[in-house]
Design an enzyme around this catalytic site. Structure first.
Site, mmCIF file in Angstrom:
data_model
loop_
_atom_site.group_PDB
_atom_site.id
_atom_site.type_symbol
_atom_site.label_atom_id
_atom_site.label_comp_id
_atom_site.label_asym_id
_atom_site.label_seq_id
_atom_site.Cartn_x
_atom_site.Cartn_y
_atom_site.Cartn_z
ATOM 1 N N ARG A 130 -0.433 1.192 4.713
ATOM 2 C CA ARG A 130 -1.141 1.877 3.996
ATOM 3 C C ARG A 130 -2.702 0.942 3.762
ATOM 4 O O ARG A 130 -3.645 1.794 3.629
ATOM 5 C CB ARG A 130 -0.764 1.723 2.330
ATOM 6 C CG ARG A 130 -0.361 0.244 2.071
ATOM 7 C CD ARG A 130 0.123 0.206 0.740
ATOM 8 N NE ARG A 130 1.096 -0.958 0.221
ATOM 9 C CZ ARG A 130 1.031 -1.593 -1.080
ATOM 10 N NH1 ARG A 130 0.111 -0.942 -1.987
ATOM 11 N NH2 ARG A 130 1.651 -2.799 -1.246
ATOM 12 N N SER A 139 -2.906 1.157 -4.800
ATOM 13 C CA SER A 139 -1.550 1.402 -3.900
ATOM 14 C C SER A 139 -2.136 1.905 -2.608
ATOM 15 O O SER A 139 -1.400 1.638 -1.588
ATOM 16 C CB SER A 139 -0.794 2.145 -4.712
ATOM 17 O OG SER A 139 0.015 1.426 -5.710
ATOM 18 N N GLU A 165 -0.931 15.741 -9.807
ATOM 19 C CA GLU A 165 -1.088 15.885 -8.351
ATOM 20 C C GLU A 165 -1.114 17.266 -8.138
ATOM 21 O O GLU A 165 -1.775 17.762 -7.114
ATOM 22 C CB GLU A 165 0.507 15.241 -8.058
ATOM 23 C CG GLU A 165 0.474 13.664 -8.005
ATOM 24 C CD GLU A 165 0.857 13.372 -9.446
ATOM 25 O OE1 GLU A 165 1.412 14.087 -10.248
ATOM 26 O OE2 GLU A 165 1.188 12.171 -9.619
ATOM 27 N N PHE A 211 5.302 12.122 -4.722
ATOM 28 C CA PHE A 211 4.345 12.794 -5.577
ATOM 29 C C PHE A 211 3.341 13.773 -4.876
ATOM 30 O O PHE A 211 2.708 14.577 -5.354
ATOM 31 C CB PHE A 211 3.750 12.150 -6.515
ATOM 32 C CG PHE A 211 4.385 10.921 -7.306
ATOM 33 C CD1 PHE A 211 5.634 11.318 -7.856
ATOM 34 C CD2 PHE A 211 4.023 9.642 -7.348
ATOM 35 C CE1 PHE A 211 6.420 10.383 -8.530
ATOM 36 C CE2 PHE A 211 4.836 8.777 -8.069
ATOM 37 C CZ PHE A 211 6.093 9.004 -8.291
ATOM 38 N N HIS A 258 4.010 4.722 0.400
ATOM 39 C CA HIS A 258 5.162 4.429 -0.130
ATOM 40 C C HIS A 258 6.423 5.511 0.163
ATOM 41 O O HIS A 258 7.220 5.593 -0.673
ATOM 42 C CB HIS A 258 5.110 4.218 -1.729
ATOM 43 C CG HIS A 258 3.846 3.175 -2.160
ATOM 44 N ND1 HIS A 258 2.727 3.000 -1.323
ATOM 45 C CD2 HIS A 258 4.223 2.245 -2.868
ATOM 46 C CE1 HIS A 258 2.229 2.077 -2.306
ATOM 47 N NE2 HIS A 258 3.126 1.407 -3.097
ATOM 48 N N ASP A 308 11.232 -0.279 -7.105
ATOM 49 C CA ASP A 308 10.706 0.934 -8.021
ATOM 50 C C ASP A 308 12.012 1.691 -8.058
ATOM 51 O O ASP A 308 12.246 2.706 -8.879
ATOM 52 C CB ASP A 308 9.633 1.734 -7.593
ATOM 53 C CG ASP A 308 8.422 1.020 -8.349
ATOM 54 O OD1 ASP A 308 8.267 0.283 -9.126
ATOM 55 O OD2 ASP A 308 7.137 1.460 -7.930
ATOM 56 N N ARG A 311 4.704 1.322 2.398
ATOM 57 C CA ARG A 311 4.146 0.142 1.179
ATOM 58 C C ARG A 311 4.450 -1.391 1.980
ATOM 59 O O ARG A 311 3.334 -2.019 1.749
ATOM 60 C CB ARG A 311 4.993 0.002 -0.102
ATOM 61 C CG ARG A 311 4.599 -0.983 -0.693
ATOM 62 C CD ARG A 311 5.445 -1.110 -2.071
ATOM 63 N NE ARG A 311 5.229 -2.071 -2.944
ATOM 64 C CZ ARG A 311 6.164 -3.066 -3.141
ATOM 65 N NH1 ARG A 311 7.522 -2.923 -2.916
ATOM 66 N NH2 ARG A 311 5.853 -4.388 -3.924
#
Lengths: 281, 317
Positions: free
Chosen positions: B13, B40, B61, B86, B112, B120, B170
């Site tokens: 990322r 992020s 989104e 998302f 991610h 998560d 990530r």
């Protein structure tokens, strides 16, 4: 500045085009199309500064986005009759290999269409993006959009409505076609949306109303009034009350003609109420 | 065999963020959008340098995808960033109608992805996104393997006219591809030559494939390792050429075995050069909480799994 009678004659011809398109293929959406005939006529003939030599980027011209894409017959008729593509092409509506798909698309390269619509609730976001691009490009022209009232049941609209106010998208005029009907019945029976004026205002929009969206003078005045509200830090919404099926007595005030084509006899009756003005295709 | 060196673990990322910053400096049409995940996605440097070209849409989104589509009308090149889940499943119809079908030049930048999102858990770990995106006509699908490649890919896709799905992750992982690499969309990268088995990997599994090939070499098995960073359009010629030589293939990806790279490879081979294939991928399951390493181990997404698959596929030749 066109003569009002000239615009009304244009609208009458557009109604004929709508009816003949859906009749030929026994499918399509005449009700909402007929209800928005004055709006499209006023917008494309009188209000917007636009180039019929179509360029996707649309720099230095006003842009229009149709979010409720199922009223494609009125969109196609007005685009053709203002010079975007040959009027004869209306003959191909919904036929195989046509650029006039059931719902408007860019995929077949039809001039005048800048995004596909039909799956509801997406047009306002796209219009906002185009409005943001105009701001970045220092282009003072405006972005117009049209939305069905039932379409506002889609949640994405409210994301867009919130964003537009928060980000002062004041070069956007979003019109909602308040015809009070959707597929399963009236909006009041399917899912009442409460006071839309208060809702838009609560989100931070400047809200105008057109009481009779089938009165050409009112529509022109309303759109021109809306233009004077742009550039003042708020997105502008027009709540425009129309009658679904307007101009054809037996199609009015009902959701029955939302997505249903007239048969031969009904077409004849409907066309008799809308005599030819500019010549049928 | 020449070994690849990890020049220091970095997250992919950050490759995206640094690539975006570089793009911001050299291409005034590049704009960026984010749905409340700027940190992020490592987008802050771009924002600091180009505040007027950044659009914070909040946790919305669907609206982000629509605005991105609209921004292309007027010549902008939008990079819309959020978590892979998302960025795809949540907004599939928006991508389908307003971006893919409308042929809009939107870059969907998804961080991610996969189980390596970690703690998560499954609500955030999408393992279906490659499949969702590759099925959209006209969509280019890219899954990069390390920091350098992600940065290069981010810069490269700005010059590609059309919708792109760029998938990255990530955790900090080995950074082993050249810093000055030229990223060619749709071009496979052969990392090791070999004769016994072809290992085709994408994303985080590419480094694992290299580790596997080195261990296989010690066992006397010669593995050819191909990095497929572009799943669509797939470099079919490179795949067919390699498998014609080796006669069997292992595919490796941090994705469901349904709909991923493995199935694209299988289709290509079924049509052109049928060969035994083993799939290193998740087996039609959701993920769960855990560290990235624990999850890669539990779901069979590491060098050890690739070695086992290679030995199995060799026995099927």
């Amino acid at each position: 500045m066109s003569d009002i009678q000239e615009l009304k004659d244009f609208a009458t011809q557009v109604r004929r085009d709508i009816l003949r398109q859906v009749h030929k293929v026994n499918s399509g959406h005449p009700g909402g199309s007929l209800g928005c005939t004055e709006f499209f006529t006023a917008l494309y003939k009188e209000v917007m500064h636009h180039n019929t030599s179509f360029d996707m980027d649309g720099k230095e011209e006003d842009l229009f986005f149709l979010s409720n894409g199922h009223i494609s017959p009125v969109f196609y008729s007005v685009l053709a009759r203002t010079g975007y593509f040959p009027v004869d092409e209306l003959n191909t509506f919904r036929l195989i290999d046509s650029r006039l798909q059931g719902h408007p698309t860019t995929h077949e390269g039809l001039p005048g269409i800048r995004v596909a619509s039909g799956s509801l609730g997406q047009g306002m976001s796209v219009a906002i993006g185009a409005a943001e691009a105009k701001k970045l490009n220092k282009d003072k022209h405006l972005v117009y959009s049209l939305h069905g009232d039932g379409e506002l049941q889609e949640g994405q609209n409210w994301e867009a409505i919130m964003y537009a106010a928060a980000n002062k998208i004041d070069n956007l005029i979003a019109t909602v076609d308040l015809n009070g009907q959707q597929i399963d019945g009236s909006t009041e029976t399917v899912l009442p949306m409460g006071n839309l004026k208060k809702k838009f205002e609560a989100f931070g929009w400047d809200v105008l109303e057109i009481e009779d969206g089938n009165d050409m003078e009112q529509v022109i005045d309303g759109l021109k009034e809306a233009k004077t509200h742009t550039g003042k830090g708020k997105p502008v919404c027009i709540l425009m009350t129309t009658v679904m099926g307007n101009g054809v007595d037996f199609m009015m005030h009902t959701h029955a003609w939302h997505g249903k084509a007239p048969n031969d006899e009904q077409l004849e009756k409907a066309l008799a109420q809308n005599p030819e003005t500019l010549g049928d295709y | 065999m020449k070994k690849y060196t990890d020049t220091g673990k970095k997250d992919t990322r950050s490759g995206f963020g640094d690539g975006l910053t570089e793009l911001g400096r050299k291409n005034p049409n590049v704009v960026a959008l984010c749905a409340d995940l700027v940190g992020s996605l490592k987008m802050q440097d771009f924002i600091d340098e180009n505040p007027e070209r950044f659009f914070q849409v909040g946790i919305a989104e669907a609206n982000m995808i629509g605005i991105a589509a609209g921004l292309t009308i007027g010549g902008k090149i939008p990079f819309a960033g959020t978590f892979a889940n998302f960025a795809t499943g949540r907004v599939y119809d928006q991508i389908r109608q307003s971006v893919a079908y409308s042929g809009k030049n939107v870059k969907i930048c998804a961080s991610h992805s996969g189980v390596t999102l970690g703690e998560d858990g499954a609500t955030h770990q999408i393992l279906e996104d490659i499949g969702l995106m590759k099925m959209l006509p006209g969509m280019t699908v890219i899954n990069t393997c390390d920091y350098n490649q992600t940065k290069a890919a981010t810069i490269a896709i700005a010059d590609h006219d059309g919708p792109v799905y760029l998938r990255f992750g990530r955790p900090k992982v080995a950074n082993f591809t050249p810093e000055d690499q030229k990223f060619e969309i749709g071009k496979a990268v052969k990392l090791y030559g070999g004769n016994d088995v072809t290992i085709i990997a994408t994303g985080h599994l590419v480094w694992e494939a290299l580790q596997a090939a080195e261990k296989l070499s010690e066992k006397g098995i010669s593995a050819e390792v191909i990095n497929i960073h572009t799943i669509k359009p797939l470099d079919e010629d490179a795949i067919i050429k390699s498998v014609k030589k080796t006669g069997c293939v292992v595919t490796a990806e941090e994705h469901n075995f349904l709909g991923g790279l493995g199935e694209s490879v299988a289709r290509t081979l079924a049509e052109n050069n049928p060969a035994p294939q083993e799939f290193v991928a998740t087996q039609d399951t959701f993920g769960e909480s855990g560290t990235p390493e624990q999850l890669m181990d539990k779901y069979g997404l590491n060098a050890e799994a690739i070695i086992k698959a290679s030995e199995k596929v060799l026995s099927r030749k």
